[in-house]
Design a protein around this motif. Structure first.
Motif, short mmCIF file in Angstrom:
data_model
loop_
_atom_site.label_atom_id
_atom_site.label_comp_id
_atom_site.label_asym_id
_atom_site.label_seq_id
_atom_site.Cartn_x
_atom_site.Cartn_y
_atom_site.Cartn_z
N PRO A 102 4.50 -7.06 11.75
CA PRO A 102 3.28 -7.29 12.53
C PRO A 102 2.70 -6.08 13.27
O PRO A 102 1.52 -6.09 13.61
N TRP A 103 3.51 -5.06 13.49
CA TRP A 103 3.07 -3.99 14.37
C TRP A 103 2.87 -2.66 13.65
O TRP A 103 3.50 -2.38 12.64
N CYS A 104 2.02 -1.84 14.24
CA CYS A 104 1.68 -0.55 13.66
C CYS A 104 2.82 0.45 13.75
O CYS A 104 2.74 1.53 13.18
N THR A 105 3.85 0.13 14.48
CA THR A 105 4.98 1.03 14.64
C THR A 105 6.03 0.88 13.54
O THR A 105 7.02 1.60 13.53
N GLY A 106 5.81 -0.03 12.63
CA GLY A 106 6.76 -0.25 11.56
C GLY A 106 6.70 0.81 10.48
O GLY A 106 5.81 1.67 10.48
N GLU A 107 7.63 0.73 9.56
CA GLU A 107 7.65 1.65 8.42
C GLU A 107 6.55 1.26 7.44
O GLU A 107 6.35 0.08 7.16
N TRP A 108 5.87 2.25 6.88
CA TRP A 108 4.80 1.97 5.93
C TRP A 108 5.43 1.76 4.56
O TRP A 108 5.83 2.69 3.88
N ARG A 109 5.50 0.51 4.15
CA ARG A 109 6.23 0.14 2.94
C ARG A 109 5.37 0.17 1.69
O ARG A 109 5.87 0.46 0.60
N TYR A 110 4.10 -0.17 1.82
CA TYR A 110 3.23 -0.28 0.66
C TYR A 110 1.99 0.58 0.86
O TYR A 110 1.43 0.60 1.95
N TRP A 111 1.58 1.24 -0.23
CA TRP A 111 0.44 2.14 -0.17
C TRP A 111 -0.51 1.85 -1.32
O TRP A 111 -0.09 1.50 -2.42
N GLY A 112 -1.79 2.05 -1.03
CA GLY A 112 -2.79 1.99 -2.09
C GLY A 112 -2.92 3.34 -2.77
O GLY A 112 -2.27 4.32 -2.38
N GLN A 113 -3.78 3.40 -3.77
CA GLN A 113 -3.97 4.63 -4.55
C GLN A 113 -5.01 5.55 -3.94
O GLN A 113 -5.10 6.72 -4.33
N GLY A 114 -5.78 5.05 -3.01
CA GLY A 114 -6.74 5.89 -2.32
C GLY A 114 -8.15 5.79 -2.88
O GLY A 114 -8.36 5.44 -4.03
N THR A 115 -9.11 6.10 -2.02
CA THR A 115 -10.51 6.15 -2.41
C THR A 115 -11.12 7.41 -1.79
O THR A 115 -10.86 7.73 -0.64
N GLN A 116 -11.93 8.10 -2.58
CA GLN A 116 -12.49 9.38 -2.14
C GLN A 116 -13.72 9.15 -1.26
O GLN A 116 -14.63 8.41 -1.64
N VAL A 117 -13.73 9.81 -0.13
CA VAL A 117 -14.91 9.85 0.73
C VAL A 117 -15.35 11.30 0.85
O VAL A 117 -14.56 12.17 1.21
N THR A 118 -16.61 11.54 0.50
CA THR A 118 -17.15 12.89 0.57
C THR A 118 -18.41 12.87 1.41
O THR A 118 -19.34 12.12 1.10
N THR A 119 -18.41 13.66 2.45
CA THR A 119 -19.60 13.78 3.30
C THR A 119 -20.21 15.16 3.07
O THR A 119 -19.59 16.17 3.38
N SER A 120 -21.39 15.15 2.52
CA SER A 120 -22.03 16.41 2.17
C SER A 120 -23.53 16.20 2.05
O SER A 120 -23.99 15.14 1.62
N SER A 121 -24.27 17.22 2.42
CA SER A 121 -25.72 17.17 2.24
C SER A 121 -26.12 17.76 0.89
O SER A 121 -27.30 17.77 0.55
#
Length: 121
Positions: A102-121
């Motif tokens: 339930p808490w953010c202090t736990g071990e990160w057990r599962y991860w996603g593959q990620g999504t790219q965010v690009t900020t550019s003009s």
């Protein structure tokens, strides 16, 4: 099989907004804290925000405070990261992760593959 999938990334101009989603399969998000992380080229991965399983506890990195908002819709098994007033330094691959507890202090057990965010003009 537990799977986390991020979506919503893309190219946005400075000052723009994006909303990232983290959806789970094979796993019920209701009982898990969910964190958002990012990794920019040549930099270490860093935490951006975290929301507890019931949404009562939320923490943000200093870089995200006042601009990013994390929320969850347990009925949709999805957690969101609303990002406003994006800056070039927000450019990174964004990942969601689950502790399984339930808490953010736990071990990160599962991860996603990620999504790219690009900020550019």
């Amino acid at each position: 099989q537990v799977q986390l999938v991020e979506s919503g990334g893309g190219l946005v101009q400075p000052g723009g907004s994006l909303r990232l989603s983290c959806t789970a399969s094979g796993f019920t998000l209701d009982y898990s804290a969910i964190g958002w992380f990012r990794q920019a080229p040549g930099k270490e991965r860093e935490g951006v925000a975290c929301i507890s399983s019931n949404g009562a506890s939320i923490v943000y990195a200093d870089s995200a405070k006042g601009r990013f908002t994390v929320s969850r819709d347990n009925a949709k098994n999805t957690v969101y990261l609303q990002m406003n007033r994006l800056k070039s330094e927000d450019t990174a691959i964004y990942y969601c992760a689950a502790t399984g507890g339930p808490w953010c202090t736990g071990e990160w057990r599962y991860w996603g593959q990620g999504t790219q965010v690009t900020t550019s003009s």
